[in-house]
Design an enzyme around this catalytic site. Structure first.
Site, PDB file in Angstrom:
ATOM      1  N   ASP A  21       0.878  -1.161   0.000  1.00 46.88           N
ATOM      2  CA  ASP A  21       0.000   0.000   0.000  1.00 46.88           C
ATOM      3  C   ASP A  21       0.925   1.223   0.000  1.00 46.88           C
ATOM      4  O   ASP A  21       2.067   1.136   0.444  1.00 46.88           O
ATOM      5  CB  ASP A  21      -0.869  -0.020   1.254  1.00 46.88           C
ATOM      6  CG  ASP A  21      -1.661   1.263   1.417  1.00 46.88           C
ATOM      7  OD1 ASP A  21      -2.312   1.668   0.447  1.00 46.88           O
ATOM      8  OD2 ASP A  21      -1.584   1.860   2.503  1.00 46.88           O
ATOM      9  N   ASP A  65      -1.300  -0.822   6.314  1.00 46.13           N
ATOM     10  CA  ASP A  65      -1.283  -0.150   7.612  1.00 46.13           C
ATOM     11  C   ASP A  65      -2.002  -0.928   8.704  1.00 46.13           C
ATOM     12  O   ASP A  65      -2.032  -0.499   9.849  1.00 46.13           O
ATOM     13  CB  ASP A  65      -1.852   1.265   7.515  1.00 46.13           C
ATOM     14  CG  ASP A  65      -3.320   1.275   7.105  1.00 46.13           C
ATOM     15  OD1 ASP A  65      -3.953   0.206   7.145  1.00 46.13           O
ATOM     16  OD2 ASP A  65      -3.818   2.348   6.748  1.00 46.13           O
TER      17      ASP A  65
END
Length: 731
Positions: free
Chosen positions: A424, A617
């Site tokens: 990401d 995350d």
């Protein structure tokens, strides 16, 4: 469904753990049971209607003892010497001298001479062997118990071999006392004594060595202080950790450790959090920041509110997850489990065939007995049982010390198989917060003065970009502050009127812009633009962007060198994403992807035959992390309990990915070496013990078999311990 880890008494080898595991998995109400031989515990997942008494009964029926809930705090080092082992070591030398001195041309003890005083010789060895039978009573007890419960193990093999040797030798002694002195050559007291000594010696060394593998858990458990200082109505009071309650105000001065998780209410200091994040540099924290139990206060003094205590603390959660991981089994461990499950019965059959075979072929009963017992003693499934869990435990510790929390042991096996790593962008490859990347100063002011002016103005703003301008220290007072919708803001500092905003604010004020070239360069490099205007004159141009993590480029480069495909998956626009990708050396960038569509992209890669690791995350990327072969979460360490990833980088350090892959590779290689030596040992020793190679001068008696059995286990233990000395190239 419930889950519990219980401490188990009575396990001594892999056949024990395999037998208990099989037995528990067959019981009604138990969903899954996984036994850890090294830690001596079992992880049980069971239905709600099952009680602890039921589990205790199941364990007892299997021939073992439930010692209660497994508590990591009870893990203690093995620092005590074994006086009994030393005593029996000296006694073993005496037994060997009496029985074998004549074989190596040493002077005999005259009144114990085998040929001149056979009765004295037989009686002396009988008397000396009795203390060994008492010394090894725990082995005999476990061996018998496990045989009765149909979970025969190494103790069963040793018990049968020792008791057989003793009874055969006792018969020979009786014959000697009856005047049949030729039977003095059919006594094997020294063999049973030495076998018991070698078994005890091997287990002592093995136990001492296994203690070293528990260092990671022990260090985590002992990291918190025993006492703390709490603020009360009567002032400061020293209390134990158990006395701290949620909401208490706790004092932490320089040189002290944080007692419980909390949030700072007063003061600031630098904290060493290396134990939990693997990050060696101290972290500065002040009012509003969270502190983690076990952190060392390097300087300053703080007052913090206790939020998470006892088992709710971050460190307790980490220890719990590490323990759970160690009780999960990697696929490679199933090889040893399957072999160990049929090994002991197979050895008993081979021993019986050896005995009967010699007798049917006209061999002497003495020879048949020696080879039969040697087969029982030399066959050691302990090495097989230790091959995987020891290496896994050590590797878990290596990962933990580098801030890499692995939730399942199978990850350590599978990480080396990963061929595609998907990142990401925001919060993973970048820090996830806006920062100033470049300042063009067109004024006579210093850059520090410009920053103070901009920080003072933005301190009154609620715009997300304001966070990029925060600085330490006292700010200027701002008069007549005003937000200009969609364009910027305005304020007066020291009688000077300032404007901050995008290019729109410059157009609004009708100011001639001579710095379009600088602006274009910042835009081309992925920046958001902020102009600072003083009295209708542009005095600064600031580029603000989400900065790339310091070692992100290095990690991508290392992954490319390791022949891993690197992919960036982001919801950002293609231009910004491509800029970040190019700067990091990532060739494949998938941009404009909504969070819900990231899972589709992951599955698409997996369906094409790729083994995928997703790095995100940990919260926003939960679905894609869970769907990948391995999900790795960037974490602050406070949300680990609810994290859907199977690996958590506690330090937010992307190098943890490289560490994980390299440790995985070394771990699997080490386990394969262990399994090779364990299988190789049995393949070589068992045929020798049966006497197949006797005519070529290669032979074995029970005493040598006992020594060889000990060496096999120690070979695996010491090979596994080699993992602790491995250094990773980047360190």
């Amino acid at each position: 469904m419930k889950k519990v880890i219980l401490s188990i008494g009575g396990m001594s080898c892999s056949a024990c753990s395999t037998g208990l595991e099989k037995y528990l998995n067959k019981q009604p109400g138990i969903v899954k049971a996984s036994v850890n031989l090294v830690l001596g515990n079992v992880l049980i997942e069971y239905d709600d209607e099952i009680t602890m008494d039921d589990l205790t009964r199941y364990i007892k029926d299997a021939g073992f003892v439930n010692q209660g809930i497994y508590d990591e705090k009870m893990i203690k080092g093995n620092n005590k010497g074994n006086k009994m082992l030393i005593l029996f070591g000296i006694l073993s030398l005496l037994v060997l001298y009496i029985s074998m001195a004549h074989m190596v041309n040493l002077p005999n003890i005259w009144f114990l001479d085998m040929d001149k005083y056979p009765v004295n010789y037989a009686i002396s060895l009988l008397v000396l062997s009795i203390p060994y039978l008492i010394y090894g009573f725990d082995i005999f007890k476990n061996g018998y118990k496990n045989l009765v419960h149909k979970t025969a193990n190494m103790d069963t093999l040793v018990t049968i071999g020792i008791i057989s040797s003793f009874l055969y030798s006792l018969y020979g002694t009786i014959m000697v006392l009856c005047g049949n002195y030729e039977n003095v050559h059919c006594l094997y007291y020294e063999s049973l004594c030495m076998v018991l000594f070698f078994v005890k010696l091997g287990r002592f060394i093995e136990s001492s060595s296994k203690e070293k593998t528990k260092d990671a858990i022990r260090d985590l458990v002992q990291i918190t202080p025993e006492k703390a200082i709490v603020m009360t109505d009567d002032g400061k009071k020293e209390v134990t950790l158990d006395e701290i309650k949620k909401g208490d105000m706790v004092v932490c001065q320089a040189g002290m450790k944080v007692a419980v998780d909390g949030v700072i209410k007063k003061g600031e200091a630098y904290f060493d959090e290396a134990f939990i994040t693997g990050e060696s540099l101290p972290v500065k924290k002040g009012v509003g920041d969270s502190v983690v139990a076990g952190s060392l206060n390097m300087d300053g003094s703080i007052l913090y509110e206790a939020l998470k205590i006892g088992k709710d603390s971050t460190i307790s959660e980490i220890v719990r997850l590490v323990s759970l991981a160690l009780n999960t089994k990697a696929p490679i461990s199933r090889i040893a489990d399957k072999v160990s499950g049929i090994f002991v019965p197979g050895i008993m059959i081979i021993s019986l065939i050896t005995l009967v075979g010699y007798l049917l072929c006209g061999g002497q009963i003495n020879t048949a007995f020696v080879h039969s017992v040697s087969v029982l003693v030399v066959a050691c499934p302990c090495a097989l049982g230790l091959a995987t869990p020891l290496s896994m435990l050590i590797s878990e510790g290596m990962c933990a010390k580098r801030g890499v929390l692995v939730k399942k042991s199978e990850i350590l096996e599978n990480a080396n198989k990963i061929d595609t790593v998907v990142f990401d962008k925001t919060g993973t490859l970048t820090y996830g917060k806006l920062s100033i990347s470049k300042i063009y100063n067109y004024s006579n002011c210093s850059e520090k003065e410009l920053m103070k002016i901009m920080a003072s103005l933005e301190d009154n703003s609620t715009h997300p970009i304001a966070s990029a301008f925060k600085i330490e220290g006292k700010l200027y007072n701002v008069a007549d502050f005003k937000n200009i919708d969609g364009k910027g803001l305005m304020g007066v500092i020291k009688k000077n009127k300032y404007y901050m905003g995008s290019q729109k604010i410059v157009l609004e004020l009708g100011i001639e812009n001579d710095y379009v070239g600088d602006e274009e360069w910042l835009v081309d490099n992925g920046n958001s633009i902020v102009y600072l205007v003083q009295d209708n004159k542009i005095i600064a141009l600031v580029g603000v962007k989400d900065l790339v993590r310091d070692n992100a480029k290095k990690v991508v480069s290392l992954l490319n060198e390791m022949d891993r495909r690197v992919v960036m998956l982001t919801g950002d626009n293609e231009k910004t994403a491509k800029l970040i990708g190019d700067s990091l050396g990532i060739d494949q960038v998938i941009a404009g992807v909504m969070p819900k569509d990231k899972t589709y992209q992951i599955k698409k890669l997996m369906d094409s035959g790729r083994n995928v690791m997703m790095v995100g995350d940990g919260i926003n990327d939960a679905p894609s992390l869970a769907s990948a072969n391995i999900g790795v979460a960037i974490s602050s360490g406070t949300d680990i309990a609810n994290n859907s990833a199977s690996v958590i980088l506690m330090s937010n350090n992307l190098m943890g990915i490289i560490y994980l892959m390299k440790i995985s590779k070394k771990t699997i290689r080490n386990i394969k070496q262990n399994l090779f030596w364990a299988f190789f040992y049995n393949i070589c020793m068992i045929p020798i013990a049966t006497g197949i190679f006797t005519k070529w001068g290669i032979n074995m008696n029970p005493m040598i078999a006992g020594f060889a059995m000990t060496i096999s286990s120690l070979t695996v233990v010491f090979n596994a311990l080699r993992l602790r000395k491995i250094k990773l190239e980047e360190e």
